[in-house]
Design a protein around this motif. Structure first.
Motif, PDB file in Angstrom:
ATOM      1  N   ASN A   1      -3.600  71.061  13.894  1.00 52.14           N
ATOM      2  CA  ASN A   1      -5.033  70.930  14.167  1.00 52.14           C
ATOM      3  C   ASN A   1      -5.370  71.121  15.645  1.00 52.14           C
ATOM      4  O   ASN A   1      -6.506  70.933  16.054  1.00 52.14           O
ATOM      5  CB  ASN A   1      -5.540  69.574  13.669  1.00 52.14           C
ATOM      6  N   GLY A   2      -4.369  71.475  16.463  1.00 52.97           N
ATOM      7  CA  GLY A   2      -4.594  71.720  17.875  1.00 52.97           C
ATOM      8  C   GLY A   2      -4.425  70.493  18.759  1.00 52.97           C
ATOM      9  O   GLY A   2      -4.318  70.606  19.967  1.00 52.97           O
ATOM     10  N   LYS A   3      -4.413  69.335  18.136  1.00 57.79           N
ATOM     11  CA  LYS A   3      -4.225  68.107  18.906  1.00 57.79           C
ATOM     12  C   LYS A   3      -2.760  67.994  19.313  1.00 57.79           C
ATOM     13  O   LYS A   3      -1.916  68.750  18.855  1.00 57.79           O
ATOM     14  CB  LYS A   3      -4.688  66.910  18.088  1.00 57.79           C
ATOM     15  N   ARG A   4      -2.449  67.067  20.210  1.00 55.29           N
ATOM     16  CA  ARG A   4      -1.098  66.953  20.735  1.00 55.29           C
ATOM     17  C   ARG A   4      -0.416  65.672  20.272  1.00 55.29           C
ATOM     18  O   ARG A   4      -1.069  64.691  19.930  1.00 55.29           O
ATOM     19  CB  ARG A   4      -1.104  66.979  22.269  1.00 55.29           C
ATOM     20  N   LYS A   5       0.922  65.701  20.269  1.00 52.36           N
ATOM     21  CA  LYS A   5       1.734  64.545  19.885  1.00 52.36           C
ATOM     22  C   LYS A   5       2.873  64.428  20.882  1.00 52.36           C
ATOM     23  O   LYS A   5       3.477  65.428  21.264  1.00 52.36           O
ATOM     24  CB  LYS A   5       2.275  64.713  18.477  1.00 52.36           C
ATOM     25  N   ILE A   6       3.173  63.212  21.292  1.00 53.08           N
ATOM     26  CA  ILE A   6       4.271  62.950  22.225  1.00 53.08           C
ATOM     27  C   ILE A   6       5.502  62.510  21.452  1.00 53.08           C
ATOM     28  O   ILE A   6       5.423  61.596  20.619  1.00 53.08           O
ATOM     29  CB  ILE A   6       3.887  61.854  23.245  1.00 53.08           C
ATOM     30  N   ASN A   7       6.629  63.145  21.724  1.00 53.44           N
ATOM     31  CA  ASN A   7       7.892  62.707  21.151  1.00 53.44           C
ATOM     32  C   ASN A   7       8.346  61.515  21.986  1.00 53.44           C
ATOM     33  O   ASN A   7       8.831  61.670  23.104  1.00 53.44           O
ATOM     34  CB  ASN A   7       8.923  63.836  21.192  1.00 53.44           C
ATOM     35  N   GLU A   8       8.181  60.325  21.450  1.00 50.71           N
ATOM     36  CA  GLU A   8       8.455  59.105  22.197  1.00 50.71           C
ATOM     37  C   GLU A   8       9.932  58.952  22.554  1.00 50.71           C
ATOM     38  O   GLU A   8      10.269  58.268  23.516  1.00 50.71           O
ATOM     39  CB  GLU A   8       7.953  57.896  21.421  1.00 50.71           C
ATOM     40  N   ASP A   9      10.818  59.585  21.808  1.00 50.99           N
ATOM     41  CA  ASP A   9      12.251  59.516  22.114  1.00 50.99           C
ATOM     42  C   ASP A   9      12.602  60.341  23.350  1.00 50.99           C
ATOM     43  O   ASP A   9      13.601  60.075  24.014  1.00 50.99           O
ATOM     44  CB  ASP A   9      13.086  60.002  20.929  1.00 50.99           C
ATOM     45  N   GLU A  10      11.794  61.346  23.652  1.00 53.31           N
ATOM     46  CA  GLU A  10      12.053  62.216  24.796  1.00 53.31           C
ATOM     47  C   GLU A  10      11.212  61.856  26.023  1.00 53.31           C
ATOM     48  O   GLU A  10      11.519  62.283  27.129  1.00 53.31           O
ATOM     49  CB  GLU A  10      11.797  63.672  24.417  1.00 53.31           C
TER      50      GLU A  10
ATOM     51  N   ALA B   1      -7.895  68.000  21.997  1.00 51.16           N
ATOM     52  CA  ALA B   1      -7.057  69.212  21.910  1.00 51.16           C
ATOM     53  C   ALA B   1      -7.203  70.138  23.117  1.00 51.16           C
ATOM     54  O   ALA B   1      -7.147  71.350  22.992  1.00 51.16           O
ATOM     55  CB  ALA B   1      -7.353  69.962  20.613  1.00 51.16           C
ATOM     56  N   CYS B   2      -7.345  69.557  24.303  1.00 56.21           N
ATOM     57  CA  CYS B   2      -7.513  70.388  25.507  1.00 56.21           C
ATOM     58  C   CYS B   2      -6.190  70.924  26.042  1.00 56.21           C
ATOM     59  O   CYS B   2      -6.165  71.943  26.726  1.00 56.21           O
ATOM     60  CB  CYS B   2      -8.248  69.611  26.590  1.00 56.21           C
ATOM     61  N   GLY B   3      -5.092  70.211  25.777  1.00 54.97           N
ATOM     62  CA  GLY B   3      -3.779  70.663  26.222  1.00 54.97           C
ATOM     63  C   GLY B   3      -3.400  70.287  27.636  1.00 54.97           C
ATOM     64  O   GLY B   3      -2.336  70.658  28.117  1.00 54.97           O
ATOM     65  N   ALA B   4      -4.254  69.540  28.329  1.00 51.78           N
ATOM     66  CA  ALA B   4      -3.959  69.158  29.711  1.00 51.78           C
ATOM     67  C   ALA B   4      -2.662  68.366  29.800  1.00 51.78           C
ATOM     68  O   ALA B   4      -1.840  68.591  30.687  1.00 51.78           O
ATOM     69  CB  ALA B   4      -5.112  68.354  30.302  1.00 51.78           C
ATOM     70  N   CYS B   5      -2.463  67.453  28.880  1.00 51.48           N
ATOM     71  CA  CYS B   5      -1.262  66.615  28.894  1.00 51.48           C
ATOM     72  C   CYS B   5       0.007  67.439  28.726  1.00 51.48           C
ATOM     73  O   CYS B   5       0.996  67.244  29.431  1.00 51.48           O
ATOM     74  CB  CYS B   5      -1.338  65.546  27.807  1.00 51.48           C
ATOM     75  N   GLN B   6      -0.049  68.370  27.817  1.00 53.62           N
ATOM     76  CA  GLN B   6       1.122  69.214  27.529  1.00 53.62           C
ATOM     77  C   GLN B   6       1.499  70.063  28.745  1.00 53.62           C
ATOM     78  O   GLN B   6       2.672  70.258  29.035  1.00 53.62           O
ATOM     79  CB  GLN B   6       0.839  70.102  26.323  1.00 53.62           C
ATOM     80  N   SER B   7       0.503  70.518  29.470  1.00 50.08           N
ATOM     81  CA  SER B   7       0.770  71.399  30.607  1.00 50.08           C
ATOM     82  C   SER B   7       1.417  70.684  31.791  1.00 50.08           C
ATOM     83  O   SER B   7       2.055  71.318  32.617  1.00 50.08           O
ATOM     84  CB  SER B   7      -0.510  72.100  31.060  1.00 50.08           C
ATOM     85  N   VAL B   8       1.272  69.357  31.886  1.00 47.97           N
ATOM     86  CA  VAL B   8       1.852  68.632  33.020  1.00 47.97           C
ATOM     87  C   VAL B   8       3.125  67.860  32.680  1.00 47.97           C
ATOM     88  O   VAL B   8       3.774  67.331  33.582  1.00 47.97           O
ATOM     89  CB  VAL B   8       0.839  67.655  33.665  1.00 47.97           C
ATOM     90  N   CYS B   9       3.514  67.810  31.437  1.00 51.92           N
ATOM     91  CA  CYS B   9       4.693  67.028  31.049  1.00 51.92           C
ATOM     92  C   CYS B   9       5.964  67.657  31.633  1.00 51.92           C
ATOM     93  O   CYS B   9       6.312  68.789  31.305  1.00 51.92           O
ATOM     94  CB  CYS B   9       4.810  66.945  29.532  1.00 51.92           C
ATOM     95  N   PRO B  10       6.688  66.908  32.493  1.00 54.24           N
ATOM     96  CA  PRO B  10       7.871  67.471  33.139  1.00 54.24           C
ATOM     97  C   PRO B  10       9.077  67.652  32.224  1.00 54.24           C
ATOM     98  O   PRO B  10      10.013  68.365  32.569  1.00 54.24           O
ATOM     99  CB  PRO B  10       8.183  66.460  34.247  1.00 54.24           C
ATOM    100  N   VAL B  11       9.057  67.020  31.053  1.00 51.96           N
ATOM    101  CA  VAL B  11      10.190  67.151  30.132  1.00 51.96           C
ATOM    102  C   VAL B  11       9.804  67.853  28.826  1.00 51.96           C
ATOM    103  O   VAL B  11      10.571  67.877  27.877  1.00 51.96           O
ATOM    104  CB  VAL B  11      10.849  65.780  29.840  1.00 51.96           C
ATOM    105  N   SER B  12       8.604  68.400  28.782  1.00 50.21           N
ATOM    106  CA  SER B  12       8.118  69.157  27.611  1.00 50.21           C
ATOM    107  C   SER B  12       8.274  68.395  26.295  1.00 50.21           C
ATOM    108  O   SER B  12       8.720  68.945  25.289  1.00 50.21           O
ATOM    109  CB  SER B  12       8.840  70.509  27.520  1.00 50.21           C
ATOM    110  N   CYS B  13       7.880  67.121  26.309  1.00 52.00           N
ATOM    111  CA  CYS B  13       8.010  66.318  25.086  1.00 52.00           C
ATOM    112  C   CYS B  13       6.699  66.228  24.302  1.00 52.00           C
ATOM    113  O   CYS B  13       6.600  65.465  23.352  1.00 52.00           O
ATOM    114  CB  CYS B  13       8.544  64.925  25.411  1.00 52.00           C
TER     115      CYS B  13
END
Length: 59
Positions: free
Chosen positions: A30-39, A12-24
């Motif tokens: 619970n603070g963890k992240r999920k990727i919208n695979e369709d986007e 749940a660090c959020g590093a992935c979310q901060s670099v995603c160019p399409v905000s998917c």
């Protein structure tokens, strides 16, 4: 193809979310992240910054 986060390994660090160019990548309750695979555009930015390597490509 897209990327997926292994929720059991996510810290749940959020590093992935901060670099995603399409905000998917969204934050779960619970603070963890999920990727919208369709986007997901399969760029790999999220996987390259994950400190615990819990992001992998979906076959």
């Amino acid at each position: 193809m897209a990327y997926r986060i292994n929720e059991d390994e996510c810290i749940a660090c959020g590093a992935c979310q901060s670099v995603c160019p399409v905000s998917c990548i969204s934050e779960l309750e619970n603070g963890k992240r999920k990727i919208n695979e369709d986007e997901c555009i399969d760029c790999g930015s999220c996987a390259s910054v994950c400190p615990v390597s819990c992001i992998s490509q979906v076959d």
